[in-house]
Enzyme design. Structure first.
Site, mmCIF file in Angstrom:
data_model
loop_
_atom_site.group_PDB
_atom_site.id
_atom_site.type_symbol
_atom_site.label_atom_id
_atom_site.label_comp_id
_atom_site.label_asym_id
_atom_site.label_seq_id
_atom_site.Cartn_x
_atom_site.Cartn_y
_atom_site.Cartn_z
ATOM 1 N N GLY A 173 0.848 -1.193 0.000
ATOM 2 C CA GLY A 173 0.000 0.000 0.000
ATOM 3 C C GLY A 173 0.879 1.236 0.000
ATOM 4 O O GLY A 173 1.959 1.247 -0.592
ATOM 5 N N ARG A 174 0.421 2.271 0.697
ATOM 6 C CA ARG A 174 1.177 3.537 0.724
ATOM 7 C C ARG A 174 2.576 3.320 1.306
ATOM 8 O O ARG A 174 3.582 3.700 0.704
ATOM 9 C CB ARG A 174 0.417 4.571 1.566
ATOM 10 N N ILE A 175 2.636 2.699 2.494
ATOM 11 C CA ILE A 175 3.947 2.542 3.152
ATOM 12 C C ILE A 175 4.776 1.479 2.426
ATOM 13 O O ILE A 175 5.984 1.647 2.239
ATOM 14 C CB ILE A 175 3.777 2.200 4.654
ATOM 15 N N ARG A 195 1.121 -4.369 12.614
ATOM 16 C CA ARG A 195 0.437 -4.493 13.900
ATOM 17 C C ARG A 195 0.777 -5.852 14.506
ATOM 18 O O ARG A 195 0.924 -6.840 13.772
ATOM 19 C CB ARG A 195 -1.095 -4.417 13.744
ATOM 20 N N GLU A 211 0.797 -4.367 23.869
ATOM 21 C CA GLU A 211 1.724 -3.225 23.923
ATOM 22 C C GLU A 211 1.416 -2.356 25.128
ATOM 23 O O GLU A 211 0.232 -2.103 25.391
ATOM 24 C CB GLU A 211 1.609 -2.399 22.633
ATOM 25 N N HIS A 220 7.033 0.442 19.081
ATOM 26 C CA HIS A 220 6.001 0.979 18.171
ATOM 27 C C HIS A 220 6.297 2.444 17.804
ATOM 28 O O HIS A 220 5.528 3.346 18.159
ATOM 29 C CB HIS A 220 4.605 0.848 18.808
HETATM 30 P P1 NAP Z 1 -2.619 0.956 2.953
HETATM 31 O O1 NAP Z 1 -2.167 1.990 1.994
HETATM 32 O O2 NAP Z 1 -4.068 0.726 3.158
HETATM 33 O O3 NAP Z 1 -1.918 -0.426 2.534
HETATM 34 C C1 NAP Z 1 -2.300 -1.663 3.017
HETATM 35 C C2 NAP Z 1 -2.025 -2.713 1.951
HETATM 36 O O4 NAP Z 1 -2.332 -3.996 2.506
HETATM 37 C C3 NAP Z 1 -2.864 -2.535 0.698
HETATM 38 O O5 NAP Z 1 -2.036 -2.553 -0.422
HETATM 39 C C4 NAP Z 1 -3.810 -3.741 0.692
HETATM 40 O O6 NAP Z 1 -3.999 -4.179 -0.642
HETATM 41 C C5 NAP Z 1 -3.036 -4.768 1.527
HETATM 42 N N1 NAP Z 1 -3.920 -5.705 2.226
HETATM 43 C C6 NAP Z 1 -4.969 -5.411 3.018
HETATM 44 N N2 NAP Z 1 -5.525 -6.544 3.491
HETATM 45 C C7 NAP Z 1 -4.813 -7.560 2.980
HETATM 46 C C8 NAP Z 1 -4.894 -8.974 3.088
HETATM 47 N N3 NAP Z 1 -5.847 -9.549 3.814
HETATM 48 N N4 NAP Z 1 -3.973 -9.726 2.451
HETATM 49 C C9 NAP Z 1 -3.020 -9.147 1.693
HETATM 50 N N5 NAP Z 1 -2.890 -7.809 1.546
HETATM 51 C C10 NAP Z 1 -3.775 -7.032 2.180
HETATM 52 O O7 NAP Z 1 -2.044 1.241 4.405
HETATM 53 P P2 NAP Z 1 -0.678 1.974 4.810
HETATM 54 O O8 NAP Z 1 -0.909 3.412 4.990
HETATM 55 O O9 NAP Z 1 0.424 1.507 3.912
HETATM 56 O O10 NAP Z 1 -0.487 1.331 6.288
HETATM 57 C C11 NAP Z 1 -0.369 -0.062 6.454
HETATM 58 C C12 NAP Z 1 -0.437 -0.428 7.921
HETATM 59 O O11 NAP Z 1 0.775 -0.075 8.565
HETATM 60 C C13 NAP Z 1 -1.512 0.310 8.748
HETATM 61 O O12 NAP Z 1 -2.764 -0.306 8.629
HETATM 62 C C14 NAP Z 1 -0.969 0.275 10.154
HETATM 63 O O13 NAP Z 1 -1.518 -0.810 10.869
HETATM 64 C C15 NAP Z 1 0.536 0.053 9.949
HETATM 65 N N6 NAP Z 1 1.323 1.199 10.457
HETATM 66 C C16 NAP Z 1 2.172 1.020 11.506
HETATM 67 C C17 NAP Z 1 2.930 2.069 11.988
HETATM 68 C C18 NAP Z 1 3.892 1.893 13.130
HETATM 69 O O14 NAP Z 1 4.090 2.831 13.892
HETATM 70 N N7 NAP Z 1 4.521 0.750 13.281
HETATM 71 C C19 NAP Z 1 2.807 3.345 11.405
HETATM 72 C C20 NAP Z 1 1.931 3.502 10.338
HETATM 73 C C21 NAP Z 1 1.180 2.426 9.873
HETATM 74 P P3 NAP Z 1 -5.326 -4.986 -1.084
HETATM 75 O O15 NAP Z 1 -6.486 -4.187 -0.584
HETATM 76 O O16 NAP Z 1 -5.224 -5.086 -2.557
HETATM 77 O O17 NAP Z 1 -5.227 -6.313 -0.424
#
Ligand code: NAP
Length: 320
Positions: free
Chosen positions: A156-158, A238, A267, A286
């Site tokens: 996704g974005r990250i 997560r 956590e 985190h």
């Molecule tokens: P995003 O843009 O929504 O990207 C998520 C990706 O996961 C999408 O490409 C989606 O593609 C894929 N996905 C969703 N469900 C799936 C599944 N069941 N199987 C396979 N792929 C799946 O989100 P983002 O902004 O990159 O953020 C991602 C996550 O990072 C957040 O939800 C958050 O929990 C975590 N995060 C953690 C921190 C930290 O401090 N550690 C900071 C920021 C974010 P499809 O819909 O095509 O499957």
């Protein structure tokens, strides 16, 4: 009469000030301790708006008590701490903070990957503890990052932001999503792979999917067994997406080489957690989005969403 806003964590006053013009504001007066459940249950009974952080569990029980609640702004891109279906059923708006944290979290993901690959924390500890006694031919050795294969679960974005970093390290990038991203593949030369193939071929497996019923336990004993014995698992998404007991076994028995974890099922992670006894685990509290600029940008998005709602406008980044 102004609507009431309850803020679950102490936020900087300069950010709160404009909200005071629009809301009766109450705030939990601690930056480091989560608001206790009984206090939140009491405050939610009268609040029209709620500003949460990821440690606040907004579940059915809490929403049941929230008869005046209209909007929840969550200071995170992930919103698995909120029962969004239950909120939606009650017509409560939920917003999050995507995009502003993408590059910062990608930086941290790559930093954790590098720290784990080169065992940086152990090397620093060894130096500080006087264990650096001589240059050793195979002392403090890690594994190569450049030219290796990175498998991103959740492009996704990250995920995309990490891929751009990986390209600078001449890495081959595989990814797995529920849907393919043809444009991204063409632009960056990454390759789509089904999960077993990604796990089998990657030197680094990076988890960046949101936590959901579908992704809970996505990486368990079976998936860890599909990884290379030399592979490294990095989770910055997560806790709970990786089965921690299975991960402990895989690391303990050297079924995989190492892991880097920014997130945990519980956590803060309890200090007696078995994973913390292992030398081949690099752990962080985190901190994916933790830079001053990014945390302030996240807060500002939340403030703007609250301002918009109070003025009868559409809040940014609605997830319900
Ligand atoms: P995003 O843009 O929504 O990207 C998520 C990706 O996961 C999408 O490409 C989606 O593609 C894929 N996905 C969703 N469900 C799936 C599944 N069941 N199987 C396979 N792929 C799946 O989100 P983002 O902004 O990159 O953020 C991602 C996550 O990072 C957040 O939800 C958050 O929990 C975590 N995060 C953690 C921190 C930290 O401090 N550690 C900071 C920021 C974010 P499809 O819909 O095509 O499957």
């Amino acid at each position: 009469m102004k609507p009431t806003l309850y803020i679950c964590r102490e936020m900087p006053e300069e950010l709160i000030a404009p909200l005071r013009e629009l809301y009766e504001v109450e705030m939990w007066q601690s930056t480091s301790e989560a608001v206790p459940r009984d206090v939140l249950l009491q405050k939610i009974a009268t609040a029209n708006a709620l500003w949460t952080v990821i440690s606040d569990q907004i579940n059915e029980e809490l929403l049941e008590a929230a008869s005046h609640l209209k909007i929840i702004v969550n200071m995170a891109v992930g919103y698995n701490n909120i029962d969004v279906e239950a909120a939606k059923a009650r017509g409560i708006i939920v917003t999050n903070t995507p995009d502003v944290l993408t590059e910062t979290t990608a930086d941290l993901a790559f930093a954790l990957l590098m720290a784990t690959a080169r065992d940086l924390i152990e090397a620093e500890n060894a130096l500080r503890e006087g264990r650096w006694t001589s240059w050793e031919p195979l002392g403090f050795t890690g594994v190569d990052i450049y030219g290796s294969t990175l498998g991103i679960i959740g492009m996704g974005r990250i995920g995309e932001a990490v891929m751009r970093r990986a390209k600078g390290f001449d890495m081959k990038v595989l990814y797995h999503n529920r849907s393919r991203k043809q444009e991204t593949e063409e632009m960056y030369g990454c390759q789509y792979a089904e999960l077993p193939e990604l796990l089998a071929q990657s030197d680094f497996v990076l988890i960046l999917v949101p936590y959901s019923e579908e992704t809970k336990g996505l990486i368990g004993a079976k998936e860890l067994a599909q990884m290379k014995e030399t592979a490294i698992l990095i989770n910055v998404a997560r806790g709970g997406i990786v089965d921690e007991e299975a991960l402990f076994q895989a690391l303990h028995t050297k079924k995989i080489h190492a892991a880097g974890l920014d997130v945990f099922e519980t956590e803060p992670v309890p200090l007696d957690h078995p994973l913390l006894t292992l030398p081949n685990v690099t752990v962080l509290p985190h901190i994916g989005s933790a830079t001053v600029q990014t945390r302030l940008a996240m807060m500002k998005l939340n403030v703007q969403a609250l301002q918009a709602w109070a003025k009868g406008e559409e809040p940014n980044n609605r997830v319900t």
